[in-house]
Design an enzyme around this catalytic site. Structure first.
Site, PDB file in Angstrom:
ATOM      1  N   LYS A 282       0.844  -1.181   0.000  1.00  0.00           N
ATOM      2  CA  LYS A 282       0.000   0.000   0.000  1.00  0.00           C
ATOM      3  C   LYS A 282       0.891   1.246   0.000  1.00  0.00           C
ATOM      4  CE  LYS A 282      -4.483   0.891   2.003  1.00  0.00           C
ATOM      5  NZ  LYS A 282      -5.583   0.396   2.789  1.00  0.00           N
ATOM      6  N   GLU A 361     -20.228  -5.063   9.467  1.00  0.00           N
ATOM      7  CA  GLU A 361     -21.196  -4.224  10.170  1.00  0.00           C
ATOM      8  C   GLU A 361     -22.316  -5.037  10.817  1.00  0.00           C
ATOM      9  OE1 GLU A 361     -19.970  -3.628   7.137  1.00  0.00           O
ATOM     10  OE2 GLU A 361     -18.881  -1.742   7.395  1.00  0.00           O
ATOM     11  N   ARG A 389     -26.025  -1.857   6.201  1.00  0.00           N
ATOM     12  CA  ARG A 389     -25.786  -3.301   6.144  1.00  0.00           C
ATOM     13  C   ARG A 389     -26.432  -4.038   7.312  1.00  0.00           C
ATOM     14  NH1 ARG A 389     -20.610  -4.956   3.156  1.00  0.00           N
ATOM     15  NH2 ARG A 389     -21.382  -4.336   1.112  1.00  0.00           N
TER      16      ARG A 389
END
Ligand SMILES: Cc1ncc(C[n+]2csc(CCOP(=O)(O)OP(=O)(O)O)c2C)c(N)n1
Length: 632
Positions: A282, A361, A389
């Protein structure tokens, strides 16, 4: 020197480039990414990590015929640059410009719109099945990060892909990071591959064997043997192959030639779902982001440097810290967003009481419900859009059992540049219809801390929803107090019109009242504070004497705060009131700055004043509550 990038108008232009040119192109793309994202804001580190992977994908596959689906879509900037959107790239995330995620309306190279995590494998499976049913011939490739594999949807998808067995490719983009380091058992499995040198040796061997074997079927047969032979330490291979995928990797995600070879093999030889595991870094190629991928995951647009009040997220975290010191039962749950919710200060002091559960979630809400059954006081720190969600978990696991879970809902209302997948403009509607749930929104950051305290003392489920922004800049009380549930307050007196505002719209409503006063219109302003229960006594009392009412909310007008006010007046039999509901109409809100979008939807001071004047001049009423309607 002219850029190679400027000659890439479609993926076809990539296919003629030599290895050296590809390296140059990758460098040019990185420069473009850094320049644009540091100006416009957006996801930087994730995009820097997939430059080579994206080039390799577009050289091996034939988009748009072949379908390339990016999970979340936050790392699709190179894909955009290479698929005919280079000239518009300067408009990234700006109003009317390119979206920060993939979007079907934007390009035929975006076969699926994304924004929320863990959807790519399901969408890819749907496309692969459609292809099979129609007798078509194209490749389907889903690219999913290790972070997104923590999401329940991704696991459901892997399970089902294996069962249905359609030919498709999943590229696992493994950088060890979600926004924060990826958590959970799968992450451990991946890191084993990343760091175990014996595994690399084994996989080098498997790559060599894959390279010389002529036929796909034999490759997978041999793969079985290799897998079994190294079983003791080649766990990830075993895992993926046991669940029904052919596993290839791990490959160096910054080596275009190596990835091309692997992707070609997956494309040409595999007859079943294939997982291509690539290891990327990353922030690759930009030293600040390599050193701090967490900060550079998402960077804000360039600012003018003005020091603003603390953000609502910061005030939330400070309040949690303060209350956690007083109450050992307070626990905070975050589904992979500890930074966004500013939780590091609480994590630092109470690491055992802050749980990062991954991009999960639904699970987060039910874990909270479980904690609440045992006398703990769980706070689910979550963004409004991602809470969508968990709708069933809110209803079934928390509210039917009336468990005292606190939902601290960040990014309620218009969030701005992230656009329609991220706006928090539905929550007042979907939360107020759930029995037992109290729903509040503070007028400023000081009220936020009092409402959080109130929620923790409420002994029932309560949601406190606040915006993505700096606070109003008010003084913060030292002592926290409870606010009576369902109580609003009159902030400004007036008898021509009453403006009932909630949450972030209270401050602009107060400004609007000042503007209106300059035109001799006396507007009462109410801080409604609770979308549920409403302050029925206050609202009914006002409606009996002031016959023009404006409601304002950063939420859809469908079933939101304004609708609840209308229903209340109707139920109360109050007649002859002109009402205007200001809010988001029945549409998804595009990306753009919060200021532009608030102006568009008349949610800023000027818009509220204009709509209020229109109501009074007889041109702007949405509803007239009268006796004929009363018994409908
Ligand atoms: C359902 C959902 N929850 C949270 C997020 C916020 N989010 C965006 S990207 C991201 C991390 C994704 O990690 P990974 O898939 O590994 O991709 P990377 O950024 O590391 O490339 C998170 C948590 C989201 N987009 N969707």
């Amino acid at each position: 020197m002219s850029r190679l990038l400027d000659k890439i108008d479609s993926p076809a232009d990539l296919k003629t480039l030599k290895a050296k040119e590809l390296k140059q192109l990758a460098g040019e793309i990185r420069k473009e990414l850094v320049a644009r994202v540091t100006d416009n804001g957006g996801h930087l580190a994730s995009n820097l990590g997939v430059v080579e992977l994206t080039i390799a994908l577009h050289r091996v596959f034939d988009s748009p015929k072949d379908k390339i689906i990016w999970d979340v879509g936050h790392q699709s900037y190179t894909h955009k640059l290479l698929t005919g959107r280079r000239d518009k790239f300067k408009t990234l995330r700006q109003y009317g410009g390119l979206s920060g995620f993939t979007c079907r309306d934007e390009s035929q190279h975006d076969p699926f719109g994304t924004g929320h995590a863990s959807t790519s494998v399901s969408a890819a499976l749907g496309m692969a099945k459609a292809r099979d049913l129609s007798g078509d011939d194209y490749s389907v490739v889903a690219i999913i990060g290790d972070g997104a594999t923590t999401g329940g949807m991704a696991l459901e998808a892997f399970n089902n892909v294996a069962q249905l067995g359609s030919k498709m490719i999943v590229v696992l983009n493994d950088n060890g990071m979600s926004i924060a380091p990826t958590v959970g058992a799968l992450a451990k499995l991946f890191s084993k591959v990343r760091f175990d040198r014996r595994y690399y040796r084994a996989s080098e061997e498997s790559k060599r064997l894959f390279g010389i074997l002529p036929l796909g079927k034999k490759i997978w047969q041999l793969g079985e043997k290799i897998k079994n032979g190294f079983k003791g330490f080649v766990m990830p291979t075993v895992f993926w192959e046991e669940v029904g995928f052919a596993y290839m990797g791990p490959f160096d995600g910054h080596n275009i030639a190596e990835m091309e070879k692997a992707l070609e093999k997956a494309r040409d030889y595999s007859h079943k779902p294939t997982l291509v595991h690539v290891i990327t870094q990353k922030g690759r190629g930009y030293t600040p982001a390599e050193g701090n991928a967490v900060y550079f995951h998402g960077v804000p647009p360039k600012s003018d440097g003005t020091k603003l009040a603390p953000t609502y997220s910061e005030v939330f975290a400070r309040t949690m810290l303060h209350l956690a010191r007083r109450d050992p039962n307070l626990v905070v749950i975050t589904p992979a967003m500890p930074e966004g919710n500013c939780l590091s200060i609480v994590q630092a002091e109470f690491p055992e009481r802050v749980f990062d559960v991954g991009i999960c979630e639904q699970h987060a809400v039910t874990v909270a419900a479980g904690l609440a059954t045992q006398g703990y006081k769980p706070v689910v720190a979550i963004y409004s859009t991602f809470l969508q969600r968990s709708f069933d978990q809110i209803i079934h696991d928390v509210c039917t059992q009336n468990l005292p879970v606190v939902f601290a809902i960040d990014r309620g209302g218009i969030v701005g540049d992230d656009g329609k997948t991220h706006q928090g403009t539905l929550d007042l509607s979907y939360l107020t219809l759930v029995p037992n749930l109290t729903v509040a929104a503070p007028k400023d950051e000081n009220e936020l801390q009092h409402l959080l305290y109130t929620a923790l003392e409420a002994k029932q489920p309560m949601a406190v929803r606040y915006p993505r922004s700096a606070g109003v800049g008010v003084n913060m009380d030292e002592e926290l107090h409870q606010i009576p549930i369902g109580s609003g307050e009159v902030l400004n007196q007036g008898d021509d019109v009453a403006i009932l505002a909630i949450g972030a719209t209270v401050a602009p409503a107060m400004e609007a009242a000042k503007e209106l006063a300059e035109n001799n219109i006396k507007a009462m302003v109410i801080n409604s504070r609770f979308a549920k229960p409403l302050d029925a006594e206050l609202i009914n009392g006002i409606a009996l004497s002031i016959k023009n009412i404006v409601t304002v909310e950063e939420n859809t007008v469908n079933g939101g705060f304004g609708s609840s006010v209308l229903a209340l007046l109707q139920r109360s039999g109050i007649s002859d009131v002109n009402i205007k509901n200001i809010g988001i109409p029945d549409e998804f809100v595009e990306h753009g700055s919060q200021a532009i979008l608030r102006a568009k939807y008349k949610l800023d001071a000027a818009g509220i004043a204009e709509e209020t004047s229109n109501l009074l001049s007889g041109s702007g009423s949405d509803f007239l509550i009268n006796t004929e309607f009363k018994n409908c």
